[in-house]
Design an enzyme around this catalytic site. Structure first.
Site, PDB file in Angstrom:
ATOM      1  N   TYR A  40      -1.239  -2.464  11.005  1.00 16.53           N
ATOM      2  CA  TYR A  40      -1.395  -3.592  10.362  1.00 16.53           C
ATOM      3  C   TYR A  40      -0.338  -5.011  11.042  1.00 16.53           C
ATOM      4  O   TYR A  40      -0.630  -5.978  10.611  1.00 16.53           O
ATOM      5  CB  TYR A  40      -0.846  -3.585   8.957  1.00 16.53           C
ATOM      6  CG  TYR A  40      -1.594  -2.510   8.056  1.00 16.53           C
ATOM      7  CD1 TYR A  40      -2.823  -2.678   7.798  1.00 16.53           C
ATOM      8  CD2 TYR A  40      -0.863  -1.208   8.102  1.00 16.53           C
ATOM      9  CE1 TYR A  40      -3.282  -1.519   7.063  1.00 16.53           C
ATOM     10  CE2 TYR A  40      -1.490  -0.102   7.326  1.00 16.53           C
ATOM     11  CZ  TYR A  40      -2.885  -0.155   6.825  1.00 16.53           C
ATOM     12  OH  TYR A  40      -3.369   0.681   6.464  1.00 16.53           O
TER      13      TYR A  40
ATOM     14  N   HIS B 188     -10.537   3.667  -0.370  1.00 19.58           N
ATOM     15  CA  HIS B 188      -9.329   3.831   0.630  1.00 19.58           C
ATOM     16  C   HIS B 188      -8.914   2.549   1.302  1.00 19.58           C
ATOM     17  O   HIS B 188      -7.724   2.402   1.608  1.00 19.58           O
ATOM     18  CB  HIS B 188      -9.594   4.975   1.533  1.00 19.58           C
ATOM     19  CG  HIS B 188      -7.951   5.418   2.094  1.00 19.58           C
ATOM     20  ND1 HIS B 188      -6.970   5.743   1.510  1.00 19.58           N
ATOM     21  CD2 HIS B 188      -7.522   4.844   3.451  1.00 19.58           C
ATOM     22  CE1 HIS B 188      -5.996   5.987   2.385  1.00 19.58           C
ATOM     23  NE2 HIS B 188      -6.272   5.564   3.495  1.00 19.58           N
TER      24      HIS B 188
ATOM     25  N   LYS C  87       0.053  13.107   0.323  1.00 17.46           N
ATOM     26  CA  LYS C  87      -0.608  13.694   1.499  1.00 17.46           C
ATOM     27  C   LYS C  87       0.452  14.264   2.524  1.00 17.46           C
ATOM     28  O   LYS C  87       0.209  15.152   3.046  1.00 17.46           O
ATOM     29  CB  LYS C  87      -1.361  12.383   2.068  1.00 17.46           C
ATOM     30  CG  LYS C  87      -2.149  12.733   3.428  1.00 17.46           C
ATOM     31  CD  LYS C  87      -2.784  11.548   3.858  1.00 17.46           C
ATOM     32  CE  LYS C  87      -3.642  12.011   5.072  1.00 17.46           C
ATOM     33  NZ  LYS C  87      -4.411  10.701   5.673  1.00 17.46           N
TER      34      LYS C  87
ATOM     35  N   ARG D 192      -6.117   0.623  -0.230  1.00 14.22           N
ATOM     36  CA  ARG D 192      -4.810   0.482   0.347  1.00 14.22           C
ATOM     37  C   ARG D 192      -4.684  -0.044   1.595  1.00 14.22           C
ATOM     38  O   ARG D 192      -3.243  -0.767   1.797  1.00 14.22           O
ATOM     39  CB  ARG D 192      -4.651   2.206   0.535  1.00 14.22           C
ATOM     40  CG  ARG D 192      -3.265   2.641   1.125  1.00 14.22           C
ATOM     41  CD  ARG D 192      -3.255   4.063   1.305  1.00 14.22           C
ATOM     42  NE  ARG D 192      -1.931   4.523   1.907  1.00 14.22           N
ATOM     43  CZ  ARG D 192      -0.849   4.719   1.587  1.00 14.22           C
ATOM     44  NH1 ARG D 192      -0.549   4.382   0.405  1.00 14.22           N
ATOM     45  NH2 ARG D 192       0.120   5.356   2.389  1.00 14.22           N
TER      46      ARG D 192
ATOM     47  N   TRP E 192       4.647   6.499   4.322  1.00 12.38           N
ATOM     48  CA  TRP E 192       4.223   7.012   5.424  1.00 12.38           C
ATOM     49  C   TRP E 192       5.529   7.601   6.191  1.00 12.38           C
ATOM     50  O   TRP E 192       6.614   7.375   5.880  1.00 12.38           O
ATOM     51  CB  TRP E 192       3.857   5.765   6.239  1.00 12.38           C
ATOM     52  CG  TRP E 192       2.349   5.459   6.140  1.00 12.38           C
ATOM     53  CD1 TRP E 192       1.308   6.066   6.265  1.00 12.38           C
ATOM     54  CD2 TRP E 192       2.003   4.214   5.584  1.00 12.38           C
ATOM     55  NE1 TRP E 192       0.314   5.384   5.860  1.00 12.38           N
ATOM     56  CE2 TRP E 192       0.611   4.277   5.448  1.00 12.38           C
ATOM     57  CE3 TRP E 192       2.643   3.026   5.123  1.00 12.38           C
ATOM     58  CZ2 TRP E 192      -0.195   3.097   5.081  1.00 12.38           C
ATOM     59  CZ3 TRP E 192       2.055   1.899   4.614  1.00 12.38           C
ATOM     60  CH2 TRP E 192       0.526   1.825   4.752  1.00 12.38           C
TER      61      TRP E 192
ATOM     62  N   ARG F 215      -2.857   6.078  -3.140  1.00 14.97           N
ATOM     63  CA  ARG F 215      -4.267   6.493  -2.809  1.00 14.97           C
ATOM     64  C   ARG F 215      -4.940   7.026  -4.123  1.00 14.97           C
ATOM     65  O   ARG F 215      -4.320   7.019  -5.040  1.00 14.97           O
ATOM     66  CB  ARG F 215      -4.006   7.943  -2.014  1.00 14.97           C
ATOM     67  CG  ARG F 215      -3.420   7.602  -0.637  1.00 14.97           C
ATOM     68  CD  ARG F 215      -3.192   8.733   0.146  1.00 14.97           C
ATOM     69  NE  ARG F 215      -2.828   8.688   1.511  1.00 14.97           N
ATOM     70  CZ  ARG F 215      -1.529   8.604   1.972  1.00 14.97           C
ATOM     71  NH1 ARG F 215      -0.688   8.612   1.156  1.00 14.97           N
ATOM     72  NH2 ARG F 215      -1.278   8.147   3.019  1.00 14.97           N
TER      73      ARG F 215
END
Length: 341
Positions: free
Chosen positions: A310, A275, A216, A278, A301, A189
């Site tokens: 995706y 972003h 995050k 990414r 994640w 990020r």
């Protein structure tokens, strides 16, 4: 002193009739507003002690307490902006007087500004969070009005082809060019790239890492460095003692800036945010055959939900199963079967 300044902000200090020392920020740079809040809190403390009444709190008091408890949030400045907007509707309102009708009026007022449903929902989410804390944790109110969120479109996934990425990179100044290349190689990020320090890089082991307090999801992320990212880092040697990516000898605080916007325009690329680099990195991985569970670990994640955005970009891993219904495997002539219907 009952009110005093720390920097540009006024603070409140007094003792309650019970001997409790109250000291907190008034979250304002206006002395009169700080004095008003001080007097209100002090009067409420007296009523609670001498009259035995449950104090009624205003929206402003709730905001002050919420900001104090949430001061660690990375998005606290954005939250303050939304709270300033809410203040014009709820400033002196007692929180036990906030009804669904008032919430709907606030929602309508925000809609009239022509902003997106997502923007409206972020404002409503803060309102709901403060009211929920007022009921569940602070025990200031007995009930919370129902707050219905507005529908939002499906999560957006915008990515570049390799040709588009090369076109964009060619238009960028050198410091942004390096950060874009590094992002496309690692998927990090923006804040993790601009804030990357040399102590977070190990060129011998060909890896870097994002500390838990920088991530995050509040979990440390291991970042394997491929040949592209290693070359980019080597190019930054000797430019700054602490930070990897810099501009004219200073750390870069924000990459998504005017130079970035102008480069996008020159490259003819529309509807693309920083972003989305990414998203591009993840999309390229999927199209190259990286398994979803591996991409999940690479991207830091917490579960597969975000990665599944995706999944539609690749079907190679399904080819071997697609042949299971072929007539060569089943012995069934699908043309004849269709004719029998």
């Amino acid at each position: 002193m009952s009110i005093y300044k720390r920097g540009e902000t006024w603070w409140i200090q007094f003792k309650t009739p019970n001997g409790e020392r109250i000291q907190q920020s008034a979250w304002t740079q206006v002395k009169e507003e700080a004095q008003e809040l001080h007097d209100t809190l002090k009067a409420q403390a007296w009523r609670e002690k001498n009259l035995g009444a449950r104090p009624r709190h205003t929206w402003q008091e709730a905001v002050v307490r919420w900001l104090t408890e949430q001061s660690h949030k990375k998005s606290i400045e954005t939250d303050k902006t939304r709270l300033r907007w809410l203040d014009q509707h709820l400033h002196d309102t007692k929180i036990d007087e906030i009804t669904k009708t008032m919430v709907d009026a606030i929602k309508t007022a925000k809609q009239n500004e022509g902003v997106s449903n997502a923007t409206i929902n972020r404002t409503l989410a803060i309102l709901r969070s403060i009211l929920n804390k007022s009921k569940q944790e602070w025990e200031w109110i007995d009930s919370v009005p129902y707050i219905r969120m507005l529908p939002e479109p499906s999560m957006r996934v915008r990515w570049l082809s390799y040709i588009e990425a090369d076109r964009l990179i060619s238009e960028l100044p050198d410091h942004l060019k390096a950060m874009v290349k590094f992002t496309l190689a690692t998927g990090l990020r923006e804040s993790n790239v601009t804030g990357l320090q040399w102590k977070q890089v190990d060129m011998i082991r060909r890896c870097a890492w994002v500390n838990a307090d920088q991530a995050k999801g509040k979990k440390a992320i291991a970042v394997p460095l491929n040949s592209d990212s290693c070359e980019i880092i080597k190019e930054q040697f000797g430019k700054h003692e602490t930070y990897v990516f810099t501009y004219k000898g200073n750390p870069v605080t924000r990459a998504n800036n005017n130079a970035w916007e102008k480069a996008l325009k020159r490259a003819g690329i529309e509807d693309f945010r920083w972003h989305d680099l990414r998203h591009t990195w993840a999309s390229w991985h999927i199209q190259s055959g990286t398994p979803l569970n591996v991409l999940k670990e690479l991207g830091g994640w917490s579960d597969l939900t975000m990665v599944m955005r995706y999944a539609h970009l690749s079907s190679e891993h399904l080819y071997e199963y697609a042949g299971n219904v072929s007539k060569k495997n089943t012995g069934t002539n699908l043309v004849l079967v269709k004719g029998l219907k």
